[in-house]
Design a protein around this motif. Structure first.
Motif, PDB file in Angstrom:
ATOM      1  N   GLY A 205      61.024  14.751 -26.077  1.00 27.31           N
ATOM      2  CA  GLY A 205      59.891  14.296 -26.887  1.00 27.31           C
ATOM      3  C   GLY A 205      60.384  13.247 -28.065  1.00 27.31           C
ATOM      4  O   GLY A 205      59.571  13.272 -28.916  1.00 27.31           O
ATOM      5  N   LYS A 206      61.475  12.488 -28.039  1.00 25.71           N
ATOM      6  CA  LYS A 206      61.646  11.788 -28.911  1.00 25.71           C
ATOM      7  C   LYS A 206      62.538  10.649 -28.362  1.00 25.71           C
ATOM      8  O   LYS A 206      63.084  10.626 -27.304  1.00 25.71           O
ATOM      9  N   GLY A 207      62.532   9.533 -29.195  1.00 24.54           N
ATOM     10  CA  GLY A 207      63.370   8.407 -28.803  1.00 24.54           C
ATOM     11  C   GLY A 207      62.622   7.043 -28.434  1.00 24.54           C
ATOM     12  O   GLY A 207      61.397   7.079 -28.259  1.00 24.54           O
TER      13      GLY A 207
ATOM     14  N   ASP B 121      46.470  -5.906 -10.191  1.00 22.53           N
ATOM     15  CA  ASP B 121      46.316  -4.674  -9.456  1.00 22.53           C
ATOM     16  C   ASP B 121      45.723  -3.528 -10.246  1.00 22.53           C
ATOM     17  O   ASP B 121      46.368  -3.068 -11.460  1.00 22.53           O
ATOM     18  N   THR B 122      44.705  -2.820  -9.862  1.00 24.90           N
ATOM     19  CA  THR B 122      44.007  -1.915 -10.634  1.00 24.90           C
ATOM     20  C   THR B 122      44.895  -0.613 -10.928  1.00 24.90           C
ATOM     21  O   THR B 122      45.132   0.075 -11.747  1.00 24.90           O
ATOM     22  N   ASN B 123      45.803  -0.454  -9.848  1.00 30.47           N
ATOM     23  CA  ASN B 123      46.917   0.637  -9.854  1.00 30.47           C
ATOM     24  C   ASN B 123      47.596   0.595 -11.072  1.00 30.47           C
ATOM     25  O   ASN B 123      48.238   1.476 -11.790  1.00 30.47           O
ATOM     26  N   ALA B 124      47.994  -0.663 -11.565  1.00 29.89           N
ATOM     27  CA  ALA B 124      48.980  -0.909 -12.416  1.00 29.89           C
ATOM     28  C   ALA B 124      48.518  -0.287 -13.848  1.00 29.89           C
ATOM     29  O   ALA B 124      49.043   0.230 -14.693  1.00 29.89           O
ATOM     30  N   HIS B 125      46.918  -0.760 -14.047  1.00 29.67           N
ATOM     31  CA  HIS B 125      46.334  -0.348 -15.071  1.00 29.67           C
ATOM     32  C   HIS B 125      46.165   1.257 -15.291  1.00 29.67           C
ATOM     33  O   HIS B 125      46.425   1.808 -16.386  1.00 29.67           O
ATOM     34  N   VAL B 126      45.838   1.725 -14.168  1.00 32.90           N
ATOM     35  CA  VAL B 126      45.538   3.008 -14.216  1.00 32.90           C
ATOM     36  C   VAL B 126      46.624   4.062 -14.476  1.00 32.90           C
ATOM     37  O   VAL B 126      46.725   4.883 -15.085  1.00 32.90           O
ATOM     38  N   ARG B 127      47.897   3.663 -13.562  1.00 27.87           N
ATOM     39  CA  ARG B 127      49.028   4.285 -14.065  1.00 27.87           C
ATOM     40  C   ARG B 127      49.531   4.247 -15.589  1.00 27.87           C
ATOM     41  O   ARG B 127      49.918   5.339 -16.154  1.00 27.87           O
ATOM     42  N   SER B 128      49.475   2.786 -15.999  1.00 31.11           N
ATOM     43  CA  SER B 128      49.825   2.753 -17.541  1.00 31.11           C
ATOM     44  C   SER B 128      48.924   3.790 -18.186  1.00 31.11           C
ATOM     45  O   SER B 128      49.335   4.321 -19.384  1.00 31.11           O
ATOM     46  N   GLN B 129      47.676   3.613 -18.133  1.00 29.25           N
ATOM     47  CA  GLN B 129      46.727   4.444 -18.912  1.00 29.25           C
ATOM     48  C   GLN B 129      47.307   6.035 -18.907  1.00 29.25           C
ATOM     49  O   GLN B 129      47.169   6.696 -19.723  1.00 29.25           O
ATOM     50  N   GLY B 130      47.594   6.507 -17.590  1.00 28.72           N
ATOM     51  CA  GLY B 130      47.847   7.866 -17.409  1.00 28.72           C
ATOM     52  C   GLY B 130      49.148   8.077 -18.179  1.00 28.72           C
ATOM     53  O   GLY B 130      49.337   9.196 -18.691  1.00 28.72           O
ATOM     54  N   TYR B 131      49.964   7.217 -18.323  1.00 27.45           N
ATOM     55  CA  TYR B 131      51.435   7.684 -19.086  1.00 27.45           C
ATOM     56  C   TYR B 131      50.773   7.599 -20.372  1.00 27.45           C
ATOM     57  O   TYR B 131      51.503   8.515 -20.911  1.00 27.45           O
ATOM     58  N   HIS B 132      50.034   6.591 -20.792  1.00 27.89           N
ATOM     59  CA  HIS B 132      49.945   6.764 -22.451  1.00 27.89           C
ATOM     60  C   HIS B 132      48.949   7.763 -23.085  1.00 27.89           C
ATOM     61  O   HIS B 132      49.190   8.125 -24.050  1.00 27.89           O
ATOM     62  N   ASP B 133      48.278   8.261 -21.873  1.00 28.73           N
ATOM     63  CA  ASP B 133      47.401   9.382 -22.456  1.00 28.73           C
ATOM     64  C   ASP B 133      48.224  10.749 -22.621  1.00 28.73           C
ATOM     65  O   ASP B 133      47.838  11.572 -23.328  1.00 28.73           O
ATOM     66  N   VAL B 134      49.433  10.672 -22.075  1.00 31.90           N
ATOM     67  CA  VAL B 134      50.350  11.774 -22.443  1.00 31.90           C
ATOM     68  C   VAL B 134      51.335  11.354 -23.630  1.00 31.90           C
ATOM     69  O   VAL B 134      51.550  11.915 -24.489  1.00 31.90           O
ATOM     70  N   LEU B 135      51.973  10.262 -23.258  1.00 32.90           N
ATOM     71  CA  LEU B 135      53.170   9.854 -24.331  1.00 32.90           C
ATOM     72  C   LEU B 135      52.713   9.442 -25.539  1.00 32.90           C
ATOM     73  O   LEU B 135      53.424   9.929 -26.624  1.00 32.90           O
ATOM     74  N   ASP B 136      51.520   9.060 -25.733  1.00 36.28           N
ATOM     75  CA  ASP B 136      50.974   8.611 -27.078  1.00 36.28           C
ATOM     76  C   ASP B 136      50.814   9.733 -28.006  1.00 36.28           C
ATOM     77  O   ASP B 136      50.756   9.514 -29.296  1.00 36.28           O
ATOM     78  N   ASP B 137      50.806  11.060 -27.462  1.00 33.77           N
ATOM     79  CA  ASP B 137      50.503  12.423 -28.219  1.00 33.77           C
ATOM     80  C   ASP B 137      51.903  12.948 -28.697  1.00 33.77           C
ATOM     81  O   ASP B 137      52.084  13.790 -29.429  1.00 33.77           O
ATOM     82  N   TYR B 138      52.856  12.141 -28.352  1.00 34.36           N
ATOM     83  CA  TYR B 138      54.417  12.591 -28.907  1.00 34.36           C
ATOM     84  C   TYR B 138      54.814  11.479 -30.254  1.00 34.36           C
ATOM     85  O   TYR B 138      55.150  10.417 -29.784  1.00 34.36           O
ATOM     86  N   PRO B 139      54.794  11.808 -31.395  1.00 31.81           N
ATOM     87  CA  PRO B 139      54.993  11.065 -32.394  1.00 31.81           C
ATOM     88  C   PRO B 139      56.395  10.421 -32.427  1.00 31.81           C
ATOM     89  O   PRO B 139      56.623   9.714 -33.244  1.00 31.81           O
ATOM     90  N   ASP B 140      57.280  11.249 -32.090  1.00 34.90           N
ATOM     91  CA  ASP B 140      58.729  10.993 -32.162  1.00 34.90           C
ATOM     92  C   ASP B 140      58.930   9.861 -31.165  1.00 34.90           C
ATOM     93  O   ASP B 140      60.403   9.553 -30.907  1.00 34.90           O
ATOM     94  N   MET B 141      58.407   9.615 -30.007  1.00 35.31           N
ATOM     95  CA  MET B 141      58.593   8.754 -29.053  1.00 35.31           C
ATOM     96  C   MET B 141      57.934   7.449 -29.224  1.00 35.31           C
ATOM     97  O   MET B 141      56.600   7.359 -29.738  1.00 35.31           O
ATOM     98  N   LYS B 142      58.683   6.382 -29.322  1.00 37.88           N
ATOM     99  CA  LYS B 142      58.264   4.968 -29.564  1.00 37.88           C
ATOM    100  C   LYS B 142      58.326   4.066 -28.396  1.00 37.88           C
ATOM    101  O   LYS B 142      59.677   3.756 -28.101  1.00 37.88           O
TER     102      LYS B 142
END
Length: 313
Positions: free
Chosen positions: A148-150, A161-182
């Motif tokens: 959860g950090k780094g 490619d639509t998939n590129a955007h959907v996957r990135s959104q899925g990643y960030h909807d999780v990772l953006d909730d970790y304040p110590d991950m940049k």
């Protein structure tokens, strides 16, 4: 009439040949995917061709190499050759709509796999992986691996490619909730291993302290891993998406890549052919047009069961 052994064998051979001809007289199915240099797309093509032949069709297997013009020419060829159906992993969510409308008007139904187009009704089926669900699985594992950090890097797929955007959104909807991950860098490598290697080389020069790389597909993950190894950064963790055998081997052999997300390309392709056969036989679609298939996380616990984008039990 008494038959000699030779006569009996000849008759059996003729009956067998007749049966084979009958089994293979259902017409042509065109199978069009991106480059077979990518093992995921090769698995799609092989899976579709195997199923089509088993159901009695001849096949035209070709790659558009993510070139819209080449794709359009291949669709034109399928129409000209009076293909019964087209199985397509398309070269552009918007650019593919017109050619599909042309195929539909010519009476050639299309069955899309892996990538959607931005319109319904131009294809009989759009069978795609649940990229958002899969991306969330990958992001959750990525965050856990990084505690959860780094600082981390994201490699994006092709912009069109639509998939590129959907996957990135899925990643960030999780990772953006970790304040110590940049996230210190986010660049497109266009699904390419070579481009990913070059991008990572450049990123490492300005961001030497990264601890992780999350990638939009396995091919880019492999390119990133190669660049990291060349820089001596064997402790930087990489997570991919697709479920390729090459990434499986990295996971099993304790390489930089620690996880990926399996999208069942082989199964999707065979399902598309089965639905095409149903449509051609019954004159109607077997299922609704938009169909999502859930993805599966692959890590050290199950990587050895993965082969050709299929997970054995």
């Amino acid at each position: 009439m008494k038959l000699t052994l030779r006569t009996t064998l000849i008759m059996a051979a003729l009956i067998g040949a007749s049966g084979l001809a009958h089994a293979a007289d259902k017409g042509l199915i065109a199978i069009i995917t991106p480059s077979h240099d990518n093992p995921f797309f090769k698995a799609e093509a092989d899976g579709a061709a195997e199923k089509a032949k088993a159901l009695g069709y001849t096949t035209l297997v070709a790659s558009h190499d993510d070139d819209v013009n080449k794709q359009n020419q291949l669709i034109e060829t399928a129409i000209a050759r009076k293909a019964k159906a087209i199985i397509l992993d398309n070269a552009g969510a918007d650019a593919t709509i017109g050619p599909l409308e042309k195929a539909k008007a010519a009476g050639v139904p299309a069955f899309l796999i892996d990538r959607e187009v931005n319109k319904t009704g131009v294809a009989v089926a759009q069978i795609v992986s649940n990229n958002y669900q899969g991306a969330q699985l990958g992001a959750e594992k990525f965050a856990k691996l990084l505690n959860g950090k780094g600082e981390y890097v994201e490699l994006l797929g092709r912009e069109s490619d639509t998939n590129a955007h959907v996957r990135s959104q899925g990643y960030h909807d999780v990772l953006d909730d970790y304040p110590d991950m940049k996230m210190v860098a986010q660049q497109s490598a266009n699904w390419s291993q070579t481009e990913a290697f070059t991008r990572m080389e450049s990123i490492l020069q300005t961001n030497p302290n990264i601890v992780g790389v999350i990638s939009g597909n396995d091919t880019m993950a492999l390119g990133a891993e190669a660049a990291l190894k060349a820089a001596g950064k064997t402790n930087v963790i990489v997570v991919g998406f697709d479920g390729s055998d090459y990434v499986r081997d990295s996971i099993v052999n304790n390489g930089n890549i620690k996880a990926t997300v399996l999208q069942p390309g082989w199964q999707q392709a065979q399902m598309a052919v089965s639905q095409a056969d149903y449509y051609l036989t019954h004159g109607k679609a077997e299922k609704t047009e938009k169909q999502l298939m859930d993805c599966v996380l692959i890590d050290s616990s199950n990587a050895k069961k993965l082969s050709l984008f299929n997970l054995s039990k």
